[in-house]
Enzyme design. Structure first.
Site, PDB file in Angstrom:
ATOM      1  N   TRP A 159      -4.643  -3.467   2.995  1.00  0.00           N
ATOM      2  CA  TRP A 159      -5.983  -3.891   2.544  1.00  0.00           C
ATOM      3  C   TRP A 159      -6.408  -4.689   1.350  1.00  0.00           C
ATOM      4  CZ3 TRP A 159      -6.498  -1.274  -1.921  1.00  0.00           C
ATOM      5  CH2 TRP A 159      -5.909  -0.247  -2.099  1.00  0.00           C
ATOM      6  N   LYS A 183      -1.220  -6.266  12.812  1.00  0.00           N
ATOM      7  CA  LYS A 183      -2.202  -5.219  12.873  1.00  0.00           C
ATOM      8  C   LYS A 183      -2.777  -5.017  11.225  1.00  0.00           C
ATOM      9  CE  LYS A 183      -2.494  -0.970  11.835  1.00  0.00           C
ATOM     10  NZ  LYS A 183      -3.741  -0.877  11.120  1.00  0.00           N
ATOM     11  N   GLU A 258       8.056  -4.497   2.698  1.00  0.00           N
ATOM     12  CA  GLU A 258       7.338  -4.748   1.535  1.00  0.00           C
ATOM     13  C   GLU A 258       6.504  -3.638   1.108  1.00  0.00           C
ATOM     14  OE1 GLU A 258       7.942  -7.445  -0.350  1.00  0.00           O
ATOM     15  OE2 GLU A 258       8.955  -8.826   1.064  1.00  0.00           O
ATOM     16  N   CYS A 292       0.327  -4.808  -5.798  1.00  0.00           N
ATOM     17  CA  CYS A 292       1.676  -4.037  -6.079  1.00  0.00           C
ATOM     18  C   CYS A 292       2.539  -4.417  -6.903  1.00  0.00           C
ATOM     19  CB  CYS A 292       2.429  -4.328  -4.397  1.00  0.00           C
ATOM     20  SG  CYS A 292       2.499  -5.905  -4.005  1.00  0.00           S
ATOM     21  N   GLU A 397       2.719   5.565  -8.011  1.00  0.00           N
ATOM     22  CA  GLU A 397       1.857   4.242  -8.141  1.00  0.00           C
ATOM     23  C   GLU A 397       0.205   4.672  -7.921  1.00  0.00           C
ATOM     24  OE1 GLU A 397       1.986   2.305  -4.011  1.00  0.00           O
ATOM     25  OE2 GLU A 397       1.939   0.295  -5.262  1.00  0.00           O
TER      26      GLU A 397
HETATM   27  P1  NAD Z   1      -0.519   2.116   3.794  1.00  0.00           P
HETATM   28  O1  NAD Z   1       0.941   2.229   3.718  1.00  0.00           O
HETATM   29  O2  NAD Z   1      -1.592   3.295   3.706  1.00  0.00           O
HETATM   30  O3  NAD Z   1      -1.100   1.137   5.062  1.00  0.00           O
HETATM   31  C1  NAD Z   1      -0.573  -0.035   5.228  1.00  0.00           C
HETATM   32  C2  NAD Z   1      -0.829  -0.538   6.710  1.00  0.00           C
HETATM   33  O4  NAD Z   1      -0.182   0.729   7.584  1.00  0.00           O
HETATM   34  C3  NAD Z   1      -2.334  -0.341   7.324  1.00  0.00           C
HETATM   35  O5  NAD Z   1      -2.472  -1.327   8.184  1.00  0.00           O
HETATM   36  C4  NAD Z   1      -2.099   1.043   7.979  1.00  0.00           C
HETATM   37  O6  NAD Z   1      -3.118   1.134   9.181  1.00  0.00           O
HETATM   38  C5  NAD Z   1      -0.915   1.150   8.745  1.00  0.00           C
HETATM   39  N1  NAD Z   1      -0.277   2.520   8.924  1.00  0.00           N
HETATM   40  C6  NAD Z   1      -0.618   3.633   8.457  1.00  0.00           C
HETATM   41  N2  NAD Z   1       0.394   4.635   9.098  1.00  0.00           N
HETATM   42  C7  NAD Z   1       1.034   4.116   9.982  1.00  0.00           C
HETATM   43  C8  NAD Z   1       1.924   4.410  10.831  1.00  0.00           C
HETATM   44  N3  NAD Z   1       2.122   5.586  10.992  1.00  0.00           N
HETATM   45  N4  NAD Z   1       2.744   3.315  11.603  1.00  0.00           N
HETATM   46  C9  NAD Z   1       2.307   2.176  11.601  1.00  0.00           C
HETATM   47  N5  NAD Z   1       1.359   1.796  10.682  1.00  0.00           N
HETATM   48  C10 NAD Z   1       0.831   2.445   9.987  1.00  0.00           C
HETATM   49  O7  NAD Z   1      -1.077   1.120   2.552  1.00  0.00           O
HETATM   50  P2  NAD Z   1      -2.341   0.537   2.005  1.00  0.00           P
HETATM   51  O8  NAD Z   1      -3.097   1.719   1.237  1.00  0.00           O
HETATM   52  O9  NAD Z   1      -3.111  -0.196   3.130  1.00  0.00           O
HETATM   53  O10 NAD Z   1      -1.776  -0.617   0.948  1.00  0.00           O
HETATM   54  C11 NAD Z   1      -1.677  -0.262  -0.357  1.00  0.00           C
HETATM   55  C12 NAD Z   1      -0.099  -0.221  -0.405  1.00  0.00           C
HETATM   56  O11 NAD Z   1       0.552  -1.469  -0.142  1.00  0.00           O
HETATM   57  C13 NAD Z   1       0.554   0.037  -1.837  1.00  0.00           C
HETATM   58  O12 NAD Z   1       1.242   0.943  -1.951  1.00  0.00           O
HETATM   59  C14 NAD Z   1       0.865  -1.356  -2.509  1.00  0.00           C
HETATM   60  O13 NAD Z   1       1.722  -1.305  -3.465  1.00  0.00           O
HETATM   61  C15 NAD Z   1       1.633  -1.920  -1.183  1.00  0.00           C
HETATM   62  N6  NAD Z   1       1.586  -3.276  -1.095  1.00  0.00           N
HETATM   63  C16 NAD Z   1       3.068  -3.879  -1.300  1.00  0.00           C
HETATM   64  C17 NAD Z   1       3.026  -5.236  -1.099  1.00  0.00           C
HETATM   65  C18 NAD Z   1       4.242  -5.951  -1.255  1.00  0.00           C
HETATM   66  O14 NAD Z   1       4.525  -7.062  -1.269  1.00  0.00           O
HETATM   67  N7  NAD Z   1       5.397  -5.112  -1.579  1.00  0.00           N
HETATM   68  C19 NAD Z   1       1.996  -5.989  -1.139  1.00  0.00           C
HETATM   69  C20 NAD Z   1       0.592  -5.301  -0.983  1.00  0.00           C
HETATM   70  C21 NAD Z   1       0.393  -4.087  -1.069  1.00  0.00           C
END
Ligand code: NAD
Length: 509
Positions: A159, A183, A258, A292, A397
Site C-alpha cells: 500500500w 492483487k 521485493e 522501503c 522495520e
Molecule cells: P504486506 O506484506 O503486509 O502486504 C503486501 C501484500 O501482500 C498485500 O497486497 C497483502 O494483501 C498481501 N498478502 C498478505 N498476506 C498474503 C498471503 N498470505 N499471500 C499472498 N498475499 C498476501 O506489506 P504492506 O504492509 O502492504 O507493505 C509494507 C511492506 O512492503 C514493508 O515491509 C516494505 O518495506 C515493503 N516494500 C518493499 C518494497 C521493495 O521494493 N523492496 C517496496 C515497497 C514496500
C-alpha cells in the site's frame, strides 16, 4: 474528504477482469478510507477465490496473442499508455492522495510523473531484449538465444506506493509479452484499477492486465498457488514474502520478492553537514517514512554527532503536518490508524528501554493549517538517540517517520554497523573523500548505495534487495530479465548422420 474525487467511477465494481470493471463475489466488503480523516473513499466488495480463477483464466486466454505480438506492437501500446497516464496525471494524483493520505505535492511531483516515465522507459525496453550473440560455439552447431515470456504472472503489491508498485509490476511483465493478474493491497486498490483501465484505453487487449481487489490470505494466496500462474512477483513485508515463497515453491514457480528494508545512512566526519542533515530529514520522512528505502538508521562519526542530531531535530520540528490536499503540507498521515499505532508502539517501547526522544514522539492534534488531525493517522516525525545497535528500533522495520541516530568512531565500525541488520535494500554514505566513498559503496551490502544523497530512483537503473530484502530487480532492463526465460537453441550445421561425439555411446563402431 471531497467525495467527488473518486465519484461513482467504481460503481460497476472494483475488480478489473478481462478488460472491464466487475463486482467481487466474496461475502466481504472493505472500506477504502482516507487516513487523513477516516472518511470512506470507496466501499469495495472483495474478490473471492472464484474471481481469482476468472482473472487467471482471462490472462491465460490473452497470452497466446499478446506473447506472439511483435515487440514493436507492445512498445507502441506502452507509448500510448504513457501519454494517457500523462493526460490523466491530476486525476491519478488526487485519487492516490485520497486513498493513502499522501500530500498532493508528493503524488503530483513524484508518484505520478515517476509512473509516466517508467511507462515510457518500458515502451523502449520492450524492443531491446538482450542475449548472447548467436554463433558457432561448438564449431558444429549454430547456437542462439531466445528470450521468451514466462506466461501468466501473479503479482502482489503493497500500500505504500500503490500506483508506482502497480506500474513496476505490470510494465516489465507485459513489455516482455506476459499477461498479468495483480492483487494490490486491500487498503489502496483504486489507482491500480485506474492503471488497468488506462491499459485498455491504450489498446492493450482484454485479459492482458487484470486487477483483483481481495484479501491477502484468501485471494492473494490463491493467486500465488494457482496452477496456471507461472511466475509470482511480490512486493511487501519480509514475513509475508516468506509465506508467498513457500506457496510458490510448491509449483516450482519463478519468484521475485521485493521485501522490507532498514536503510543505514552513514555520515563520515568529513561530510558536508548541512547536506547530510537535509538529506536525512528528506530521506527519512518521504512518504511519511513508509518507504522501503527510507533512511532509518543514521550512523554519524563522533565529531559530527551532536551537530547532526541538533540539526535534524530542528528541521523535524518544523515539518508541516496537515490536510494532504493543501499544497503547503509536507507530511500526511500514515496509511491507517493501525500503522500509526504500530509506529507509536515502537517509540513507546524505546522510551521504556531508556531511549532519548530528541524530536516528536507523539500524536499531533492540529495541523499547520488548522486542520483537526484527531481523526487521522498522524504521527510527529520522531528522532531517537541513546540506544544500542541491538535495540528493536535499530533492528526492525518501523515503516513510519522515525529516525534513530547512533555514533561511531572508526570507518570500519561505521560500515560494520551499517551491515548489521538482516536487511539489505538501500543505504547511503556521506563523505567528500573519494576513497571513503569507494570503500563504502564496495562494502555496504545493499541493492542500492547512494553517495551524498538518499532516495532518488530512476527508470533506467535497477531497484531490489540483498539479504532479507529479497531478490529480483524492479525497473530497468534488469527487470525484463526477471520476466523472461532464456532458451538455448542449438542447430546442427554439419548434416553428418554419425557425429563425432556419438563415440561416447557407440565406442569405435
Ligand atoms: P504486506 O506484506 O503486509 O502486504 C503486501 C501484500 O501482500 C498485500 O497486497 C497483502 O494483501 C498481501 N498478502 C498478505 N498476506 C498474503 C498471503 N498470505 N499471500 C499472498 N498475499 C498476501 O506489506 P504492506 O504492509 O502492504 O507493505 C509494507 C511492506 O512492503 C514493508 O515491509 C516494505 O518495506 C515493503 N516494500 C518493499 C518494497 C521493495 O521494493 N523492496 C517496496 C515497497 C514496500
Amino acid at each position: 474528504m471531497d467525495q467527488s474525487i473518486v465519484g461513482n467511477r467504481f460503481e460497476a465494481g472494483a475488480q478489473y477482469l478481462d478488460g472491464a470493471l466487475r463486482p467481487g463475489t466474496a461475502d466481504q466488503h472493505f472500506d477504502v478510507s482516507n487516513p487523513a480523516d477516516g472518511s470512506v473513499v470507496q466501499r469495495v466488495r472483495l474478490a473471492s477465490t472464484a474471481d481469482v480463477d476468472t482473472a487467471v483464466a482471462a490472462a491465460r486466454r490473452a497470452y497466446p496473442e499478446w506473447s506472439g505480438s511483435t515487440p514493436g506492437a507492445r512498445s507502441e501500446a506502452l507509448l500510448k499508455l504513457s501519454g494517457i497516464l500523462a493526460d490523466r496525471a491530476e486525476d491519478f494524483a488526487r485519487v492516490e492522495s485520497a486513498q493513502t493520505g499522501k500530500p498532493i505535492k508528493l503524488t503530483t511531483e513524484f508518484d505520478v510523473p515517476g509512473t509516466v516515465d517508467n511507462t515510457a522507459f518500458f515502451a523502449g525496453a520492450a524492443r531491446n531484449l538482450e542475449g548472447k550473440a548467436a554463433g558457432e560455439y561448438s564449431g558444429d552447431h549454430t547456437s542462439s538465444i531466445r528470450r521468451e515470456p514466462i506466461g501468466v504472472v501473479g503479482s502482489i503489491s503493497p500500500w505504500n506506493y500503490p500506483l508506482q508498485m502497480a506500474a513496476w509490476k505490470i510494465l516489465p511483465a507485459i513489455a516482455a509479452g506476459n499477461t498479468i493478474v495483480l492483487k494490490p493491497a486491500e487498503l489502496t486498490p483504486l489507482t491500480s484499477l485506474m492503471f488497468a483501465q488506462a491499459c485498455t484505453d491504450a489498446g492493450i487487449p482484454d485479459g492482458v492486465v487484470n486487477v483483483i481487489t481481495g484479501a491477502g490470505r484468501t485471494a492473494g494466496e490463491h493467486l500465488v498457488g494457482h496452477p496456471d500462474v507461472s511466475m509470482v512477483s511480490f512486493t511487501g513485508s519480509t514475513g509475508v514474502g516468506k509465506r508467498v515463497g513457500e506457496v510458490a515453491v510448491q509449483g516450482v514457480k519463478r519468484t521475485h520478492l521485493e521485501l522490507g528494508g532498514k536503510a543505514p545512512f552513514v555520515v563520515f566526519d568529513d561530510a558536508d553537514l548541512e547536506a547530510a542533515v537535509h538529506g536525512a530529514v528528506a530521506g527519512s520522512l518521504i512518504n511519511t517514512g513508509q518507504d522501503c528505502t527510507a533512511a532509518t538508521r543514521a550512523y554519524v562519526q563522533r565529531p559530527l554527532f551532536d551537530a547532526f542530531v541538533a540539526g535534524v531535530a530542528e528541521l523535524y520540528d518544523q515539518v508541516r503536518l496537515g490536510d494532504p490536499f493543501n499544497p503547503q503540507t509536507d507530511l500526511g498521515p500514515l496509511v491507517s490508524l493501525r500503522q500509526r499505532d504500530s509506529v507509536a508502539g515502537f517509540v513507546e517501547r524505546a522510551r521504556g528501554y531508556g531511549a532519548t526522544i530528541a524530536a516528536g514522539g507523539f500524536v499531533p492534534k492540529q495541523g499547520h493549517d488548522g486542520t483537526d488531525l484527531s481523526n487521522g493517522a498522524y504521527y510527529r516525525p520522531t528522532l531517537i538517540t541513546g540506544v544500542g545497535q541491538d535495540a528493536e528500533v535499530v533492528q526492525s522495520e518501523i515503516f513510519g517517520p522515525v529516525l534513530v541516530v547512533l555514533p561511531f568512531d572508526s570507518d570500519e565500525e561505521g560500515l560494520r554497523l551499517a551491515n548489521d541488520t538482516p536487511y539489505g535494500l538501500a543505504a547511503s554514505a556521506w563523505t567528500r573523500d573519494v576513497y571513503r566513498s569507494l570503500r563504502a559503496t564496495r562494502e555496504i551490502q545493499a541493492g542500492c548505495v547512494w553517495v551524498n544523497d538518499h532516495i532518488p530512483i530512476i527508470s533506467e537503473m535497477p531497484h531490489g534487495g540483498y539479504k532479507a530484502s529479497g531478490y529480483g530487480k524492479d525497473m530497468s532492463q534488469y527487470s525484463l530479465d526477471e520476466y523472461t526465460q532464456v532458451k538455448h537453441v542449438m542447430q546442427d550445421i554439419t548434416a553428418v548422420a554419425r557425429k563425432d561425439w556419438h563415440r561416447t555411446v557407440f565406442g569405435d563402431r
